[in-house]
Scaffold this motif. Sequence first.
Motif, PDB file in Angstrom:
ATOM      1  N   ASN A 220       0.829  -1.349  -0.046  1.00  0.00           N
ATOM      2  CA  ASN A 220      -0.049  -0.049  -0.074  1.00  0.00           C
ATOM      3  C   ASN A 220       0.921   1.327  -0.038  1.00  0.00           C
ATOM      4  OD1 ASN A 220      -2.492  -1.386   0.045  1.00  0.00           O
ATOM      5  ND2 ASN A 220      -2.579  -1.491   2.234  1.00  0.00           N
ATOM      6  N   ASP A 221       2.263   1.236   0.328  1.00  0.00           N
ATOM      7  CA  ASP A 221       3.014   2.360   0.379  1.00  0.00           C
ATOM      8  C   ASP A 221       3.961   2.415  -0.543  1.00  0.00           C
ATOM      9  OD1 ASP A 221       1.923   3.093   2.853  1.00  0.00           O
ATOM     10  OD2 ASP A 221       3.041   1.318   3.872  1.00  0.00           O
ATOM     11  N   ILE A 222       4.247   1.165  -1.635  1.00  0.00           N
ATOM     12  CA  ILE A 222       5.161   1.329  -2.598  1.00  0.00           C
ATOM     13  C   ILE A 222       4.719   0.860  -3.655  1.00  0.00           C
ATOM     14  CG2 ILE A 222       7.229   0.953  -0.676  1.00  0.00           C
ATOM     15  CD1 ILE A 222       7.128  -1.953  -1.362  1.00  0.00           C
ATOM     16  N   LYS A 223       5.573   1.040  -4.707  1.00  0.00           N
ATOM     17  CA  LYS A 223       5.364   0.070  -5.995  1.00  0.00           C
ATOM     18  C   LYS A 223       6.397  -0.858  -6.221  1.00  0.00           C
ATOM     19  CE  LYS A 223       5.113   4.312  -8.393  1.00  0.00           C
ATOM     20  NZ  LYS A 223       4.748   5.259  -9.240  1.00  0.00           N
ATOM     21  N   ILE A 224       6.302  -1.971  -6.671  1.00  0.00           N
ATOM     22  CA  ILE A 224       7.235  -3.185  -6.881  1.00  0.00           C
ATOM     23  C   ILE A 224       7.363  -3.165  -8.491  1.00  0.00           C
ATOM     24  CG2 ILE A 224       7.769  -5.474  -6.347  1.00  0.00           C
ATOM     25  CD1 ILE A 224       5.896  -5.427  -4.164  1.00  0.00           C
ATOM     26  N   LEU A 225       8.383  -2.796  -8.933  1.00  0.00           N
ATOM     27  CA  LEU A 225       8.790  -2.713 -10.315  1.00  0.00           C
ATOM     28  C   LEU A 225       9.171  -3.941 -11.018  1.00  0.00           C
ATOM     29  CD1 LEU A 225      10.286   0.943 -10.638  1.00  0.00           C
ATOM     30  CD2 LEU A 225       8.035   0.272 -10.614  1.00  0.00           C
ATOM     31  N   ALA A 226      10.130  -4.623 -10.246  1.00  0.00           N
ATOM     32  CA  ALA A 226      10.819  -5.937 -10.800  1.00  0.00           C
ATOM     33  C   ALA A 226      11.208  -6.899  -9.628  1.00  0.00           C
ATOM     34  CB  ALA A 226      11.695  -5.632 -11.788  1.00  0.00           C
ATOM     35  N   ILE A 227      11.597  -8.225 -10.135  1.00  0.00           N
ATOM     36  CA  ILE A 227      12.148  -9.050  -9.086  1.00  0.00           C
ATOM     37  C   ILE A 227      13.428  -9.383  -9.630  1.00  0.00           C
ATOM     38  CG2 ILE A 227      10.659 -11.007 -10.236  1.00  0.00           C
ATOM     39  CD1 ILE A 227      10.395 -12.250  -7.701  1.00  0.00           C
ATOM     40  N   VAL A 240       4.233  -9.216 -11.492  1.00  0.00           N
ATOM     41  CA  VAL A 240       5.702  -8.363 -11.194  1.00  0.00           C
ATOM     42  C   VAL A 240       6.660  -8.978 -12.105  1.00  0.00           C
ATOM     43  CG1 VAL A 240       7.512  -7.415  -9.748  1.00  0.00           C
ATOM     44  CG2 VAL A 240       4.924  -7.386  -9.177  1.00  0.00           C
ATOM     45  N   PRO A 241       7.325  -8.376 -13.390  1.00  0.00           N
ATOM     46  CA  PRO A 241       8.291  -9.055 -14.126  1.00  0.00           C
ATOM     47  C   PRO A 241       9.599  -9.268 -13.470  1.00  0.00           C
ATOM     48  CG  PRO A 241       8.028  -6.761 -14.701  1.00  0.00           C
ATOM     49  CD  PRO A 241       6.963  -7.003 -13.419  1.00  0.00           C
ATOM     50  N   THR A 242      10.311 -10.156 -13.806  1.00  0.00           N
ATOM     51  CA  THR A 242      11.735 -10.494 -13.487  1.00  0.00           C
ATOM     52  C   THR A 242      12.778  -9.115 -14.068  1.00  0.00           C
ATOM     53  OG1 THR A 242      12.456 -11.791 -15.234  1.00  0.00           O
ATOM     54  CG2 THR A 242      11.445 -12.841 -13.166  1.00  0.00           C
ATOM     55  N   LEU A 243      13.797  -8.929 -13.697  1.00  0.00           N
ATOM     56  CA  LEU A 243      14.755  -8.033 -14.348  1.00  0.00           C
ATOM     57  C   LEU A 243      15.109  -8.500 -15.853  1.00  0.00           C
ATOM     58  CD1 LEU A 243      16.637  -6.891 -11.263  1.00  0.00           C
ATOM     59  CD2 LEU A 243      15.074  -5.268 -12.711  1.00  0.00           C
ATOM     60  N   LYS A 244      15.119 -10.072 -15.579  1.00  0.00           N
ATOM     61  CA  LYS A 244      15.423 -10.466 -17.290  1.00  0.00           C
ATOM     62  C   LYS A 244      14.572 -10.313 -17.997  1.00  0.00           C
ATOM     63  CE  LYS A 244      18.989 -14.266 -15.966  1.00  0.00           C
ATOM     64  NZ  LYS A 244      19.884 -13.808 -17.113  1.00  0.00           N
ATOM     65  N   GLU A 245      13.228 -10.418 -17.961  1.00  0.00           N
ATOM     66  CA  GLU A 245      12.167  -9.993 -18.536  1.00  0.00           C
ATOM     67  C   GLU A 245      12.287  -8.547 -18.984  1.00  0.00           C
ATOM     68  OE1 GLU A 245       7.956 -11.680 -17.782  1.00  0.00           O
ATOM     69  OE2 GLU A 245       9.132 -12.025 -15.812  1.00  0.00           O
ATOM     70  N   GLU A 246      12.851  -7.825 -18.150  1.00  0.00           N
ATOM     71  CA  GLU A 246      13.126  -6.256 -18.331  1.00  0.00           C
ATOM     72  C   GLU A 246      14.432  -6.134 -19.337  1.00  0.00           C
ATOM     73  OE1 GLU A 246      10.965  -3.630 -17.623  1.00  0.00           O
ATOM     74  OE2 GLU A 246       9.784  -5.522 -17.327  1.00  0.00           O
ATOM     75  N   GLY A 247      14.838  -7.234 -19.858  1.00  0.00           N
ATOM     76  CA  GLY A 247      16.087  -7.209 -20.873  1.00  0.00           C
ATOM     77  C   GLY A 247      17.429  -6.836 -19.947  1.00  0.00           C
ATOM     78  N   LEU A 248      17.473  -7.163 -18.812  1.00  0.00           N
ATOM     79  CA  LEU A 248      18.774  -7.041 -18.022  1.00  0.00           C
ATOM     80  C   LEU A 248      19.470  -8.201 -17.301  1.00  0.00           C
ATOM     81  CD1 LEU A 248      17.282  -3.951 -15.887  1.00  0.00           C
ATOM     82  CD2 LEU A 248      19.136  -3.736 -17.748  1.00  0.00           C
ATOM     83  N   ASP A 249      20.646  -8.389 -17.532  1.00  0.00           N
ATOM     84  CA  ASP A 249      21.233 -10.003 -16.996  1.00  0.00           C
ATOM     85  C   ASP A 249      21.619  -9.810 -15.425  1.00  0.00           C
ATOM     86  OD1 ASP A 249      22.556 -12.305 -17.071  1.00  0.00           O
ATOM     87  OD2 ASP A 249      24.380 -11.366 -17.746  1.00  0.00           O
ATOM     88  N   VAL A 250      20.524  -9.801 -14.757  1.00  0.00           N
ATOM     89  CA  VAL A 250      20.450 -10.143 -13.288  1.00  0.00           C
ATOM     90  C   VAL A 250      19.742 -11.509 -13.158  1.00  0.00           C
ATOM     91  CG1 VAL A 250      19.641  -8.993 -11.193  1.00  0.00           C
ATOM     92  CG2 VAL A 250      20.196  -7.570 -13.069  1.00  0.00           C
TER      93      VAL A 250
END
Length: 326
Positions: A220-227, A240-250
């Motif tokens: 309720n107090d934050i936004k979760i952008l990625a995992i 919630v998408p993974t950072l890999k889904e966002e194109g980042l090698d994490v």
Amino acid sequence: MNVKKFFLYFTIILSLLSFGSIAKADNYPDRPISVMVAYNPGGATDFQARLVTMMAAHPKKDYLGQPIVIVNKPGAGGKVGWNWFASKARKDGYDLAAYNIPHFVSQSIVFDDTKYNIDNLEPIANWGADPAVLIVSKDSQFNSVADMLKFAKANPGKVTFSGAGKFVGHHIAFLQFQKASGAKLTYVPHTGGVPALAAVKGGQVMAGFNNLSDAFRSQNDIKILAIADLQREKTFLPNVPTLKEEGLDVDNSSVNFRGIMAPKGTSPEIIEYLAAKVPLMFNDKKTLKQMKKGGSPVRIMNRAEVQEMWKARKVSLTKLLAGLKP
């Protein structure tokens, strides 16, 4: 004394010593057990440690038959508590501690002042695996990872990130994220997950990496952008998408494995007893229900499995950190 008499006496002595060890193990535990948590009260490790140990003394369950008392020793991303545990904890089975992987392994690799490593601690069992998630405040201008990186690349160093100390899972996720994105970011270490999360909520930092379980309870107090994991968390954060889904090698190097350990030198009989009983306690239906209610991912592993995990993480973290040190 002839050879036969010598071996007879030797056998008797060994038997008596063995009997003494067994008798000691049979009487264990006969009073409450302390579990040290190296983080602040109310954080994910503290919260989960209290849940997974709440059934320890249940009179109708064949667990430990004694209560477990949580003792918090926070500071320096866990270093304060684990240094104390490795050097000063009693080795009689009444001083146990919660461990966090990759935290104590990465710190033992990077820092010279750690008194702990995988060789002087004895894993008992693992209760969970909590991924790091990328979070911003509810009123943040960022609604996606792409939004953040666009701003960060136009404003090098201005995007500040909180996390629960240095070379804990949050910091590793940050270092991987920074390297993969090519953005210049600023990490602000805190004494634990609770103040790190509060810094995001209060706007003292622009973003943060924190535990999925803490973030889940603070939606309720934050936004979760990625995992920061290899797959989405389908139970708690399926959208919630993974950072890999966002194109980042994490990858999943920052996933926070939690469990209970004893100091090296604790008797094998006590360690074997705990290794048999503790996973049963973790797997209690009431415990699992409360863990799910609290947004806490469960991953129960026995002693042998944890020993292998510790060794594998040390190898992978040694390689990873060689290329990530700021």
